[in-house]
Scaffold this active site. Structure first.
Site, PDB file in Angstrom:
ATOM      1  N   ALA A 106      18.825   0.538  -5.098  1.00 21.97           N
ATOM      2  CA  ALA A 106      19.663  -0.587  -4.668  1.00 21.97           C
ATOM      3  C   ALA A 106      19.576  -1.695  -5.705  1.00 21.97           C
ATOM      4  CB  ALA A 106      19.209  -1.091  -3.301  1.00 21.97           C
ATOM      5  N   ASP A 126       7.805  -6.365   2.136  1.00 24.18           N
ATOM      6  CA  ASP A 126       7.883  -4.997   1.631  1.00 24.18           C
ATOM      7  C   ASP A 126       8.004  -4.984   0.105  1.00 24.18           C
ATOM      8  OD1 ASP A 126       8.496  -2.039   2.070  1.00 24.18           O
ATOM      9  OD2 ASP A 126      10.310  -2.693   1.001  1.00 24.18           O
ATOM     10  N   GLY A 141       7.873  -5.515  -6.758  1.00 20.16           N
ATOM     11  CA  GLY A 141       9.177  -5.582  -7.395  1.00 20.16           C
ATOM     12  C   GLY A 141       9.614  -6.972  -7.796  1.00 20.16           C
ATOM     13  N   GLU A 148       2.826  -5.940   0.860  1.00 20.83           N
ATOM     14  CA  GLU A 148       2.543  -4.543   0.526  1.00 20.83           C
ATOM     15  C   GLU A 148       2.545  -4.375  -1.001  1.00 20.83           C
ATOM     16  OE1 GLU A 148       4.559  -0.102   0.991  1.00 20.83           O
ATOM     17  OE2 GLU A 148       5.701  -1.900   0.485  1.00 20.83           O
ATOM     18  N   TRP A 180       1.281  -1.870  -3.379  1.00 23.02           N
ATOM     19  CA  TRP A 180       0.751  -0.500  -3.469  1.00 23.02           C
ATOM     20  C   TRP A 180       0.777  -0.082  -4.930  1.00 23.02           C
ATOM     21  CZ3 TRP A 180       2.968   4.243  -0.307  1.00 23.02           C
ATOM     22  CH2 TRP A 180       2.136   5.351  -0.509  1.00 23.02           C
ATOM     23  N   TRP A 237     -14.515  -8.422  -1.975  1.00 25.62           N
ATOM     24  CA  TRP A 237     -14.288  -9.588  -2.825  1.00 25.62           C
ATOM     25  C   TRP A 237     -13.586 -10.741  -2.114  1.00 25.62           C
ATOM     26  CZ3 TRP A 237     -12.285  -7.453  -8.212  1.00 25.62           C
ATOM     27  CH2 TRP A 237     -13.355  -6.847  -8.882  1.00 25.62           C
ATOM     28  N   ASP A 243       4.611   5.087   5.425  1.00 25.29           N
ATOM     29  CA  ASP A 243       4.765   5.730   4.117  1.00 25.29           C
ATOM     30  C   ASP A 243       3.645   6.730   3.835  1.00 25.29           C
ATOM     31  OD1 ASP A 243       7.146   4.464   3.239  1.00 25.29           O
ATOM     32  OD2 ASP A 243       6.018   2.666   2.697  1.00 25.29           O
ATOM     33  N   TRP A 247     -24.111   0.531  16.760  1.00 22.49           N
ATOM     34  CA  TRP A 247     -25.055  -0.205  17.591  1.00 22.49           C
ATOM     35  C   TRP A 247     -24.630  -1.669  17.612  1.00 22.49           C
ATOM     36  CZ3 TRP A 247     -26.321   3.386  13.969  1.00 22.49           C
ATOM     37  CH2 TRP A 247     -27.102   4.487  14.367  1.00 22.49           C
TER      38      TRP A 247
END
Length: 793
Positions: A430, A463, A467, A488, A490, A558, A571, A685
């Site tokens: 797209a 999302d 990008g 996200e 990834w 961290w 996904d 525990w």
């Protein structure tokens, strides 16, 4: 000349509808005419209201001495004593012709439209709709005020008092009133019952003959009402006020400056407490097929399960019309009726139900790319429509052309302003949106605020954030003020010839850099933890769960406050299975993320589709997390990270202990720990808040010791089951009753509590572990010596 030839001066009054005031503020009118302040806020005409009339405000009539032509005016809000900075309404000045008779101007705060009504000679400005007072004969002379009457309490609530009767207003006959409480008289009516009628800001108390008991009526209501009932009323009122505020902001959002709008939104949408968030992804890759195209109704029927699990936030699928049915190729962003998950009305109904159950709604925001719904003259799909027709003020907000696409994209016609960033990932399916473009930024911000105020969303899941630059995620959060947000990101993990590398610092550093670039306006999914954890449980390599500094190896090691941990999503798992967690180890994974810091996220498939047993196991772990008070940034002390066993304690002081792996982890100190949830390859525990009282027992014989020939002292590995015993009052170590000590067939090897120890393991032990071992075995050695010296019987 009017009527019988009497000259009537022109008068002007105002009736304003305004809900934007805060406690201590009032509504004022100021304009160009000298009689209405000549644009000086300190000389503005004040308006008044009552609880019954609010949000309508009215002013007294102002005589116009010399004003002719047109009169301009605006409405402003400031302190009732004209203190503090004035808040002016937006839009152009209203303009009216100078009236020649008594005229009332009516308008809505923030709306430039105005209507004027000329009144007759007996007309009056329409004031607040308070109850009409009965007509009473005019008194011939001023009478002194009755100081014996009961003073009215200033409680913030008003009700009318009759001015010619008693001091508590018109009273109902006791036999006709709706009475609901009784009290014993403490005065003359010692044997009678008193009845009390709750009237606005106080109770009115009557004796059985219908007469008012003045003494009891003077008692403030707060001393006579039920506290639980008051708390419930207050909570209900707070929810109603929040709903009204959100609805009002929704109406005015396109008429208010964004700065003022965001200030008001911050009061309606509270920032989430990260310590208490439990996120559930409320869909999978195939959810759009379910429910006959109304997935929202399916989610809405699961409220009891959400409450059973303790879910605080539900991540819902992309809400807009999309080229792909899953929603990740959006086109008309305002068109929610075009979604395959259901229409806008169904979505709003679901979110309303979530809010009624104390659950926030998180929207899946897909703005890295956008599909055009029209072609340009060369056949490229780069023309975009807003997708909303029922709100004229939003018309054209997201009507974009090719100028909104990054330069160099295959859908671009070269009219854009900017190329993609150096680190921006490419999405070929797209058009890639240019987030540096100011018009793009503004329209996305408007859309996000509309999703909050119109639809009801509370937070965002961004999302495919690789990008576009992280700074724009931060910007969109600043321009919409969500309760919280998550991105996200990834990326690829580090691999070598042996598979996944142990050191994944570069991978989690990318997550840290991204979070910092958003100015910490957003959290991030902890893909590092997912990758390491699933590799560890799949290959029985639990040593992976400790980094070189002794900390958890993912983002939670961290920057745990900004880490959202998860096992799978639409996904990685579901029917796509791009990077799935081992199915038979899913509960081991949840035992890790639900006991460790970070914000845990539950996948729909696991909790809702895998059956009651798995759901109850997850619910038990979540309940344990709440009860022990695990924080988003609780410290982690890793005691053992071997091939087949991982043991860690969480919190400072430790509130929770967890063991993962196929090897038996043994027991824990019963005076400090009690058993928690357990399953295949995991055990938890929890810290006892009140240690159990020791039970008196008859003395037991000393434990029997059977040493191996010439066996050296047994040695405990780091992180093994052997623990340092707590000292008794006399300072000596107490032997653990459950200690098992036996010789093995091999020379120089002994077994203690199922742990094989030899001289080789002794050499590898640290000093503190040797001290722990000595403290463990001293009582046994002393007992053996005592038995050796004792005479034989």
């Amino acid at each position: 000349i009017v009527g019988r030839g009497i000259s009537r001066m022109a008068e002007l009054a105002f009736c304003i509808e305004c809900k934007d005031t805060r406690p201590g503020e009032g509504v004022f009118v100021v304009g160009s005419a000298p009689e209405i302040g000549a644009w000086d806020p300190t000389k503005a005409i004040p308006c008044e209201t009552t609880p019954e009339a609010f949000p309508k405000w009215s002013s007294k009539s102002v005589a116009l001495q010399s004003s002719t032509g047109n009169i301009e005016f605006k409405v402003l809000i400031q302190g009732v004593k004209r203190t503090g900075a004035a808040r002016w309404e937006g839009g152009p000045n209203r303009s009216i012709k100078a009236p020649k008779a008594k005229t009332v101007c009516s308008c809505l705060f923030g709306n430039p439209e105005v209507s004027c009504e000329t009144l007759g000679s007996s007309g009056a400005a329409p004031g607040p709709s308070a109850p009409q007072k009965p007509q009473v004969p005019a008194k011939k002379k001023e009478e002194p005020e009755d100081t014996s009457a009961m003073p009215r309490l200033d409680t913030g609530m008003l009700f009318p008092l009759d001015e010619d009767g008693d001091s508590v207003g018109a009273l109902q006959n006791a036999s006709q009133a709706n009475f609901f409480r009784r009290a014993r008289s403490s005065a003359n009516h010692s044997t009678d019952f008193l009845r009390m009628d709750r009237r606005s800001s106080r109770h009115l108390c009557f004796s059985s003959d219908g007469m008012v008991n003045q003494d009891m009526s003077r008692v403030p209501s707060l001393m006579m009402i039920d506290e639980k009932e008051l708390e419930e009323d207050c909570k209900k009122h707070e929810e109603e006020v929040e709903k009204l505020e959100r609805e009002q902001l929704n109406i005015l959002q396109r008429r208010m400056p964004s700065g003022s709008l965001l200030e008001q939104m911050a009061e309606v949408i509270e920032e989430a407490d990260k310590n208490s968030i439990v996120l559930m992804q409320g869909f999978n890759w195939e959810s759009w097929r379910a429910g006959g195209g109304d997935w929202y109704s399916i989610v809405g029927r699961q409220m009891d399960r959400f409450k059973h699990l303790g879910i605080t936030d539900i991540w819902l699928p992309p809400p807009s019309q999309s080229v792909a049915p899953q929603g990740y190729l959006p086109s008309q962003l305002f068109n929610l009726d075009g979604s395959k998950y259901g229409n806008q009305a169904s979505l709003e109904s679901l979110i309303k139900s979530l809010h009624e159950n104390g659950i926030r709604a998180i929207a899946d925001i897909v703005v890295n790319h956008r599909c055009g719904d029209k072609q340009d003259h060369e056949g490229r799909w780069n023309q975009f429509s807003t997708g909303i027709t029922n709100r004229p003020s939003f018309a054209g907000v997201m009507d974009w052309g090719a100028w909104a696409i990054t330069l160099g994209d295959k859908f671009s016609d070269g009219s854009g302003e900017n190329a993609p960033g150096h680190f921006d990932g490419k999405f070929d399916a797209a058009p890639d949106i240019d987030h540096k473009n100011k018009k793009v930024q503004q329209s996305i911000s408007v859309w996000l605020r509309w999703l909050q105020l119109q639809v009801g969303f509370d937070g965002w899941r961004f999302d495919f954030v690789k990008g576009y630059a992280a700074e724009f995620v931060g910007l969109y959060c600043e321009k919409s003020r969500p309760a919280w947000a998550v991105g996200e990101l990834w990326g690829d993990m580090a691999y070598d010839d042996n598979g996944l590398c142990h050191n994944q610092d570069g991978h989690r550093q990318d997550l840290v850099n991204w979070i910092n670039a958003t100015k910490k306006k957003s959290t991030a999914f902890d893909f590092t933890t997912k990758g390491v954890l699933q590799e560890a449980v799949r290959n029985c390599q639990y040593w992976r769960l400790r980094d070189s500094n002794g900390k958890p190896p993912g983002l939670i090691g961290w920057l745990p406050k900004y880490a959202v941990t998860f096992i799978d999503n639409h996904d990685t798992g579901s029917t796509q299975r791009h990077w799935p967690f081992p199915d038979d180890k899913v509960m081991v994974g949840y035992a890790y993320i639900l006991t460790h810091p970070g914000i845990p996220s539950i996948f729909w498939d696991h909790a809702m589709d895998w059956g009651e047993h798995v759901r109850n196991q997850i619910a038990s772990l979540l309940q344990m997390r709440r009860e022990t008070g695990v924080k988003v940034d609780s410290p982690v002390k890793i005691l053992c990270a071997d091939n087949d066993l991982y043991i860690a304690e969480i919190g400072e002081p430790a509130c929770l202990r967890v063991a993962l792996g196929p090897r038996d982890a043994g027991g824990a100190d019963g005076s400090y720990w009690s058993n928690g949830p357990a399953g295949n390859c995991y055990k938890v525990w929890v810290h006892r808040t009140q240690p159990p009282k020791p039970k008196e027992a008859p003395p037991t014989p000393a434990p029997v010791v059977t040493p191996a020939p010439a066996a050296p002292a047994p040695v405990a590995k780091e992180g093994s089951k052997l623990e340092k015993e707590k000292p008794e009052a006399n300072g000596k170590k107490k032997a653990k009753a459950s200690l098992k000590f036996e010789a093995k067939s091999s020379p120089n090897v002994v077994e203690i509590d199922g742990e094989e120890l030899s001289d080789e393991t002794l050499k590898s032990m640290k000093k503190e572990d040797l001290e722990k071992l000595i403290g463990k075995l001293e009582p046994l050695l002393e007992a053996a010596k005592a038995l050796q010296k004792a005479p034989k019987k």
